[in-house]
Design a protein around this motif. Structure first.
Motif, PDB file in Angstrom:
ATOM      1  N   PHE A 184      -0.265 -12.120  -5.062  1.00 44.57           N
ATOM      2  CA  PHE A 184       0.940 -11.297  -4.953  1.00 44.57           C
ATOM      3  C   PHE A 184       0.627  -9.809  -4.861  1.00 44.57           C
ATOM      4  CE2 PHE A 184       2.515 -15.218  -6.848  1.00 44.57           C
ATOM      5  CZ  PHE A 184       3.695 -15.433  -6.144  1.00 44.57           C
ATOM      6  N   SER A 185      -0.637  -9.424  -5.042  1.00 48.62           N
ATOM      7  CA  SER A 185      -0.980  -7.997  -5.051  1.00 48.62           C
ATOM      8  C   SER A 185      -0.679  -7.324  -3.718  1.00 48.62           C
ATOM      9  CB  SER A 185      -2.461  -7.818  -5.415  1.00 48.62           C
ATOM     10  OG  SER A 185      -3.309  -8.460  -4.464  1.00 48.62           O
ATOM     11  N   ILE A 186      -0.933  -8.022  -2.604  1.00 52.85           N
ATOM     12  CA  ILE A 186      -0.701  -7.410  -1.285  1.00 52.85           C
ATOM     13  C   ILE A 186       0.794  -7.235  -1.000  1.00 52.85           C
ATOM     14  CG2 ILE A 186      -1.018  -7.704   1.204  1.00 52.85           C
ATOM     15  CD1 ILE A 186      -3.725  -8.967   0.622  1.00 52.85           C
ATOM     16  N   PRO A 187       1.659  -8.251  -1.205  1.00 48.51           N
ATOM     17  CA  PRO A 187       3.105  -8.010  -1.028  1.00 48.51           C
ATOM     18  C   PRO A 187       3.636  -6.897  -1.928  1.00 48.51           C
ATOM     19  CG  PRO A 187       2.662 -10.360  -1.129  1.00 48.51           C
ATOM     20  CD  PRO A 187       1.382  -9.669  -1.482  1.00 48.51           C
ATOM     21  N   ILE A 188       3.125  -6.825  -3.161  1.00 43.56           N
ATOM     22  CA  ILE A 188       3.553  -5.763  -4.074  1.00 43.56           C
ATOM     23  C   ILE A 188       3.134  -4.404  -3.522  1.00 43.56           C
ATOM     24  CG2 ILE A 188       3.121  -4.732  -6.344  1.00 43.56           C
ATOM     25  CD1 ILE A 188       2.994  -7.618  -7.440  1.00 43.56           C
ATOM     26  N   ALA A 189       1.909  -4.307  -2.995  1.00 44.70           N
ATOM     27  CA  ALA A 189       1.432  -3.050  -2.419  1.00 44.70           C
ATOM     28  C   ALA A 189       2.292  -2.623  -1.233  1.00 44.70           C
ATOM     29  CB  ALA A 189      -0.026  -3.188  -1.987  1.00 44.70           C
ATOM     30  N   ILE A 190       2.685  -3.593  -0.403  1.00 48.16           N
ATOM     31  CA  ILE A 190       3.546  -3.281   0.747  1.00 48.16           C
ATOM     32  C   ILE A 190       4.895  -2.743   0.268  1.00 48.16           C
ATOM     33  CG2 ILE A 190       4.803  -4.286   2.691  1.00 48.16           C
ATOM     34  CD1 ILE A 190       2.454  -6.244   3.036  1.00 48.16           C
ATOM     35  N   ALA A 191       5.464  -3.369  -0.755  1.00 51.46           N
ATOM     36  CA  ALA A 191       6.748  -2.916  -1.298  1.00 51.46           C
ATOM     37  C   ALA A 191       6.633  -1.492  -1.840  1.00 51.46           C
ATOM     38  CB  ALA A 191       7.212  -3.867  -2.401  1.00 51.46           C
ATOM     39  N   ILE A 192       5.514  -1.173  -2.498  1.00 56.24           N
ATOM     40  CA  ILE A 192       5.313   0.171  -3.043  1.00 56.24           C
ATOM     41  C   ILE A 192       5.160   1.193  -1.929  1.00 56.24           C
ATOM     42  CG2 ILE A 192       3.710   1.617  -4.366  1.00 56.24           C
ATOM     43  CD1 ILE A 192       3.187  -0.855  -6.148  1.00 56.24           C
ATOM     44  N   VAL A 193       4.483   0.829  -0.855  1.00 53.60           N
ATOM     45  CA  VAL A 193       4.336   1.736   0.291  1.00 53.60           C
ATOM     46  C   VAL A 193       5.710   2.016   0.911  1.00 53.60           C
ATOM     47  CG1 VAL A 193       3.450   1.931   2.648  1.00 53.60           C
ATOM     48  CG2 VAL A 193       1.954   1.135   0.808  1.00 53.60           C
ATOM     49  N   ILE A 194       6.559   1.001   1.033  1.00 52.55           N
ATOM     50  CA  ILE A 194       7.919   1.196   1.561  1.00 52.55           C
ATOM     51  C   ILE A 194       8.693   2.156   0.667  1.00 52.55           C
ATOM     52  CG2 ILE A 194      10.132   0.059   2.006  1.00 52.55           C
ATOM     53  CD1 ILE A 194       8.520  -2.437   2.816  1.00 52.55           C
ATOM     54  N   ASP A 206      -5.725  -1.332  -9.834  1.00 50.79           N
ATOM     55  CA  ASP A 206      -6.134  -1.885 -11.135  1.00 50.79           C
ATOM     56  C   ASP A 206      -4.909  -2.243 -11.978  1.00 50.79           C
ATOM     57  OD1 ASP A 206      -9.340  -1.012 -11.815  1.00 50.79           O
ATOM     58  OD2 ASP A 206      -8.349   0.007 -10.166  1.00 50.79           O
ATOM     59  N   GLU A 207      -3.904  -1.331 -11.967  1.00 58.50           N
ATOM     60  CA  GLU A 207      -2.722  -1.558 -12.797  1.00 58.50           C
ATOM     61  C   GLU A 207      -1.955  -2.798 -12.350  1.00 58.50           C
ATOM     62  OE1 GLU A 207      -2.146   0.182 -15.556  1.00 58.50           O
ATOM     63  OE2 GLU A 207      -4.044   1.136 -15.062  1.00 58.50           O
ATOM     64  N   ILE A 208      -1.898  -3.038 -11.047  1.00 60.98           N
ATOM     65  CA  ILE A 208      -1.241  -4.249 -10.544  1.00 60.98           C
ATOM     66  C   ILE A 208      -1.988  -5.491 -11.007  1.00 60.98           C
ATOM     67  CG2 ILE A 208      -0.655  -5.564  -8.469  1.00 60.98           C
ATOM     68  CD1 ILE A 208      -0.264  -2.900  -7.020  1.00 60.98           C
ATOM     69  N   LEU A 209      -3.306  -5.478 -10.847  1.00 55.12           N
ATOM     70  CA  LEU A 209      -4.103  -6.658 -11.180  1.00 55.12           C
ATOM     71  C   LEU A 209      -4.135  -6.922 -12.681  1.00 55.12           C
ATOM     72  CD1 LEU A 209      -7.133  -6.263  -8.721  1.00 55.12           C
ATOM     73  CD2 LEU A 209      -5.031  -7.585  -8.433  1.00 55.12           C
TER      74      LEU A 209
END
Length: 294
Positions: A62-72, A46-49
């Protein structure tokens, strides 16, 4: 000592000799120390969106690339704390590590940041939980503040009763949350890969687009999404609460938590993108996923 209302509320005083018997297993430790981080999966997307919404629907890609970066980033932080647990078996939080390696001023800065973080975590996590409830039962929306305050009071009393008691109390809702979330994600993936996943309709977005897609906007969304990392340090701080071998058991619990957290956070973000979920005042993203999946 003579029993009083305080003993009834928070339990009898614990003798020092009883402390070794208050240690907890990895399964209970996951509920006690990881529930903070795991619960953040319910609102991190929610916070990303919310930030990306400022640039319109096109920015949601861009939400999915951002999520991948956060997981890394989460994996990097986990490796760091896993090493710290073995170097500081008596508790390896940011304050202790900073004090021993950098000095008192950096340690106090880290400690102050953590105190602020813990206060905000209570506020945000409880508010998110109430938001999930009001998403399911909109008639409770006018009472959301009182419901949140009631939950904070309840959580305070349970925690005051001790680590072991609070662990047993939190284990049930934590594992119910994980089970239902995993089932929802599994059904969502099944519908996605079979071409039966629906789209969100009729949900009013939080606000209209007011700016373009910029690097600063993407970085703000990344920063907001890093709420998914909230509470990762808790296990490192609580090593002494685990059964022997403490560092080993705490490290395994941390790895479990990271694996679960990464899977849930990325999956919710991925499914939210596929169903065109939008940040809303009346229905959370996870509630929108549930509405479409079921």
């Amino acid at each position: 000592p003579e029993r009083s209302w305080r003993h009834w509320l928070t339990g009898k005083p614990l003798a020092t000799a009883e402390a070794p018997h208050q240690t907890i297993s990895k399964k209970v430790g996951l509920a006690v120390f990881a529930s903070d981080a795991l619960s953040s999966t319910a609102y991190a997307t929610d916070e990303i969106l919310i930030v990306l919404a400022g640039a319109g629907a096109a920015a949601y890609a861009f939400s999915i690339p951002i999520a991948i970066a956060i997981v890394i980033l989460l994996v990097i932080v986990t490796i760091s704390y896993e090493e710290t647990m073995h170097a500081y078996p008596g508790g390896g939080g940011a304050y202790i590590v900073a004090r021993d390696n950098l000095g008192e001023a950096p340690a106090q800065t880290a400690g102050a940041a953590l105190l602020t973080d813990y206060i905000l975590t209570v506020a945000v996590s409880i508010s998110s939980g109430v938001a999930q409830i009001t998403s399911a039962f909109p008639e409770l929306l006018p009472f959301k503040v009182w419901i949140a305050l009631g939950f904070i009071a309840f959580m305070t009393v349970v925690n005051l009763r001790g680590v072991k008691e609070s662990g047993l109390a939190f284990a049930v809702p934590t594992y119910i949350f994980l089970s239902l979330t995993m089932i929802t994600i599994g059904v969502g993936y099944y519908q996605y890969f079979t071409g039966n996943l629906g789209m969100v309709t009729g949900v009013a977005p939080l606000h209209e687009a007011t700016q373009g897609i910029t690097a600063f906007l993407i970085l703000r969304a990344f920063s907001s999404g890093c709420t998914a990392l909230t509470g990762v340090e808790a296990i490192s701080n609580g090593i002494t609460a685990f059964k022997q071998p403490r560092s080993h058991n705490a490290g395994r619990t941390l790895i479990w938590m990271t694996a679960i957290l990464s899977t849930i956070f990325f999956s919710i973000t991925f499914l939210a993108r596929q169903i065109s979920a939008v940040p809303s005042e009346v229905q959370t993203v996870f509630s929108q996923i549930g509405s479409i999946v079921y």
